[in-house]
Scaffold this active site. Structure first.
Site: not given
Ligand code: UDP
Ligand code: MG
Length: 139
Positions: A11, A51, A114, A117, A128
């Site tokens: 990212k 997203y 974070n 992805h 994706e």
């Molecule tokens: N995210 C965020 N706040 C949250 C949860 C998720 O900003 O409370 C962002 C974070 O960058 C995350 C992305 O949204 O990686 C997608 O969320 P998901 O729950 O799918 O997490 P992931 O699959 O990436 O672990």
């Molecule tokens: Mg996710």
């Protein structure tokens, strides 16, 4: 449905901080083969679509801003049990909860920013991957 491929993005925060090399090293050392890869910059429409599943969540606007503020590395990775093994390698969404040695524990700043992805299912890995790459870009 194949079970040996997943999709990842390094990212904007990881790219900005110069962590591309270190993260790719860890991915290779963990047994993933690179099937496709590029440096690319998502448009607002790209990020909104990618997203879309999160469009009703309170963090959606910030997520779209973050994912479009600079280039990312998009890649398709191959390994037996790819989706689950890659999710283990990257660690929990919130780096504060991520296990020691995981990519998010090492390189992520917060639950929003974070670093990386990883697809959450074989079906989403295929969707994706096709979002970012044509068949001619997969090797
Ligand atoms: N995210 C965020 N706040 C949250 C949860 C998720 O900003 O409370 C962002 C974070 O960058 C995350 C992305 O949204 O990686 C997608 O969320 P998901 O729950 O799918 O997490 P992931 O699959 O990436 O672990
Ligand atoms: Mg996710």
């Amino acid at each position: 449905m194949r079970t040996d491929r997943t999709f990842t993005m390094l990212k904007p925060d990881a790219v900005e901080k110069g962590h591309i090399g270190a993260i790719l090293e860890k991915i290779n050392a963990s047994g993933f083969r690179i099937v496709a890869m590029k440096l690319t910059h998502m448009t607002t429409n790209d990020a909104k679509a990618f997203y879309a599943v999160h469009s009703e969540r309170p963090f959606y606007g910030e997520l779209v801003e973050y994912m479009t503020r600079g280039p990312i590395v998009a890649a398709i990775l191959e390994k037996e049990n790819a989706v689950e093994d890659f999710r283990t390698l990257i660690g929990a969404t919130n780096p504060a909860d991520a296990a020691e040695g995981t990519i998010r524990k090492m390189y992520a700043a917060s639950i929003g920013e974070n670093a990386v992805h990883g697809s959450d299912s074989d079906e989403n890995a295929a969707i994706e991957s096709a979002f970012h790459f044509s068949g001619r870009e997969m090797f």
